[in-house]
Enzyme design. Sequence first.
Site, PDB file in Angstrom:
ATOM      1  N   SER A   1      10.129 -18.763   0.133  1.00 31.58           N
ATOM      2  CA  SER A   1       9.583 -20.027  -0.332  1.00 31.58           C
ATOM      3  C   SER A   1       9.962 -21.127   0.658  1.00 31.58           C
ATOM      4  CB  SER A   1      10.159 -20.345  -1.708  1.00 31.58           C
ATOM      5  OG  SER A   1      10.110 -21.736  -1.956  1.00 31.58           O
TER       6      SER A   1
ATOM      7  N   SER B   1     -28.102 -13.063  11.353  1.00 37.01           N
ATOM      8  CA  SER B   1     -27.015 -12.274  10.747  1.00 37.01           C
ATOM      9  C   SER B   1     -25.997 -11.821  11.788  1.00 37.01           C
ATOM     10  CB  SER B   1     -27.605 -11.052  10.036  1.00 37.01           C
ATOM     11  OG  SER B   1     -28.418 -10.309  10.931  1.00 37.01           O
TER      12      SER B   1
ATOM     13  N   LYS C   1     -24.318  -6.956   3.693  1.00 40.02           N
ATOM     14  CA  LYS C   1     -23.319  -6.597   4.692  1.00 40.02           C
ATOM     15  C   LYS C   1     -21.947  -7.211   4.459  1.00 40.02           C
ATOM     16  CE  LYS C   1     -27.010  -5.716   7.553  1.00 40.02           C
ATOM     17  NZ  LYS C   1     -27.759  -6.028   6.304  1.00 40.02           N
TER      18      LYS C   1
ATOM     19  N   HIS D   1       2.089  -1.375 -24.771  1.00 38.06           N
ATOM     20  CA  HIS D   1       2.069  -2.817 -25.125  1.00 38.06           C
ATOM     21  C   HIS D   1       3.155  -3.590 -24.372  1.00 38.06           C
ATOM     22  CE1 HIS D   1      -0.390  -1.593 -28.666  1.00 38.06           C
ATOM     23  NE2 HIS D   1       0.440  -0.559 -28.649  1.00 38.06           N
TER      24      HIS D   1
ATOM     25  N   LYS E   1      14.388 -17.546  -2.649  1.00 41.36           N
ATOM     26  CA  LYS E   1      13.242 -16.756  -3.099  1.00 41.36           C
ATOM     27  C   LYS E   1      12.873 -15.604  -2.169  1.00 41.36           C
ATOM     28  CE  LYS E   1      10.750 -17.246  -6.154  1.00 41.36           C
ATOM     29  NZ  LYS E   1       9.673 -18.214  -6.383  1.00 41.36           N
TER      30      LYS E   1
ATOM     31  N   GLU F   1       1.134  -9.118  -5.014  1.00 43.68           N
ATOM     32  CA  GLU F   1       0.361 -10.210  -5.616  1.00 43.68           C
ATOM     33  C   GLU F   1      -1.030 -10.317  -4.989  1.00 43.68           C
ATOM     34  OE1 GLU F   1       2.959 -13.936  -6.519  1.00 43.68           O
ATOM     35  OE2 GLU F   1       3.871 -12.849  -4.851  1.00 43.68           O
TER      36      GLU F   1
HETATM   37  N1  ARG Z   1     -30.982  -8.152   9.656  1.00 39.57           N
HETATM   38  C1  ARG Z   1     -31.741  -7.319   8.772  1.00 39.57           C
HETATM   39  C2  ARG Z   1     -30.872  -6.831   7.644  1.00 39.57           C
HETATM   40  O1  ARG Z   1     -29.725  -6.847   7.812  1.00 39.57           O
HETATM   41  C3  ARG Z   1     -32.304  -6.155   9.496  1.00 39.57           C
HETATM   42  C4  ARG Z   1     -33.656  -5.763   9.047  1.00 39.57           C
HETATM   43  C5  ARG Z   1     -34.583  -6.866   9.287  1.00 39.57           C
HETATM   44  N2  ARG Z   1     -35.925  -6.524   9.051  1.00 39.57           N
HETATM   45  C6  ARG Z   1     -36.895  -7.454   9.034  1.00 39.57           C
HETATM   46  N3  ARG Z   1     -38.051  -7.075   8.868  1.00 39.57           N
HETATM   47  N4  ARG Z   1     -36.589  -8.720   9.124  1.00 39.57           N
HETATM   48  O2  ARG Z   1     -31.343  -6.423   6.614  1.00 39.57           O
END
Ligand code: ARG
Length: 458
Positions: A277, A23, A325, A156, A283, A290
């Site tokens: 444009s 991550s 996240k 409306h 334009k 938008e």
């Molecule tokens: N990268 C994990 C998350 O964002 C953190 C917690 C991970 N915990 C574990 N036991 N793998 O949720």
Amino acid sequence: MENLWGGRFKKEINKEMKKFTSSITFDQELAIYDITGSIAHAKMLGKCNIVSHEESQKIVVALEVILKDVQKNGLSISEGVEDIHTWVENKLKEEIGDIAGKLHTARSRNDQIALDERLYLKEKVLKIQDLIKNLQKSLMLTAQKNLGIIMPGYTHLQHAQPILFSHHLMAYFYMFERDRGRMQDLYKRIDVLPLGSAALAGTSFPIDREFVASQLGFSGISENSLDAVSDRDFILEFLSASAISMMHLSRLSEEIILWSSKEFNFIELDDSLCTGSSIMPQKKNPDAAELIRGKTGRVYGNLINLLIMMKALPLAYNHDMQEDKEPLFDTVSTLGKSLFLMSKMIETMQINKEKMEKSTKGDFSTATELADYLVKKGLSFREAHKLIGKIVLYCLENKKSLEDLAIPELKSFHKDFKEEILEILKPQSAIEAKDSYGGTFSKRVIDSIQKAKNILKQ
Ligand code: ARG
């Protein structure tokens, strides 16, 4: 980089598996919160004699150096890091060697990530509140500056009744006031320390959660360790409030887009907030509006995404939750930018007073005044409504507007019409007559702007 686990494994992790579970590409956003949380945790470990005072000191000092470096230079991620927690611990090990391994005592990544997210969101929610407040200020000041400008009020998307342009703007002021209120309210539920819950069950070490909470500025500590590591309702609340706020921004965007079209020509947006444009040289497009309207979809999507991700998870932590996240970060960034650009559009737009006012002429939008007039003479509202409907039909068939009617013509529909009605029929008079609390009467609108000023002062 070394993983935070591995002892019980005989084989190396599959390369794709490693990439799939990592991550770091997005949770690096949490770096400063992760380090800040670790500093408080390390201090607590020392204070409670879970690690020695010197070890705690060493860890804290090194983490503070890492924090400063990240704040100054950002972080350069090395390939193959699992997550931000791993990155920080490895970094710490580079600085102080094996003592770094003591930091994770009485803690799990499960309570750690919940802490990081709460620290992150507390800060961001305050920023969002400020951005909403700035937008409210832009709306209020524009309403104040343009007091007296008349425009058609719509239902409306048909001309309904004349209103003050300022009254229309102030409608949004109060929508955003509620949005800000929602952010203030949900802040209280983010402001709870989850650290100390460890993996799910709590810990056997004699930790001091109150100390950590006060170090990190939390108002409370979580009551149940399973709940603390496994719920994300505080994020869901933020995403819900953000979705509502984007809905308000999107409606205002839609109006800005309509108003700046040739057909309406009520406003002109500042050049700095439009683009052109590639083919049509003439334009000038209302892109910011938008895109705010367009991006509302992704903010709704972020909410639905997280609601669905969470809905069938057994207690406590599940790796699914790592997916919380990106929708969170995306919402913070999208809402923040949208609020900022909306303020700029409102502050800098030119208002075409003549066109707005001209649009209220000949549009039958004071027909209700005629009906109300007869009601005040004793007719029931239904009777009056029917009769005015006939007058409108007469006008349409004879290509006239209400303002064109002479007293004898009106009298032929009802004897009680008097000279005074010609004044009452004017859009300006219609506005001044709407003296009910919250109505568009200019004095009410001035009061409402004054009230808004006081709200913004608080
Ligand atoms: N990268 C994990 C998350 O964002 C953190 C917690 C991970 N915990 C574990 N036991 N793998 O949720």
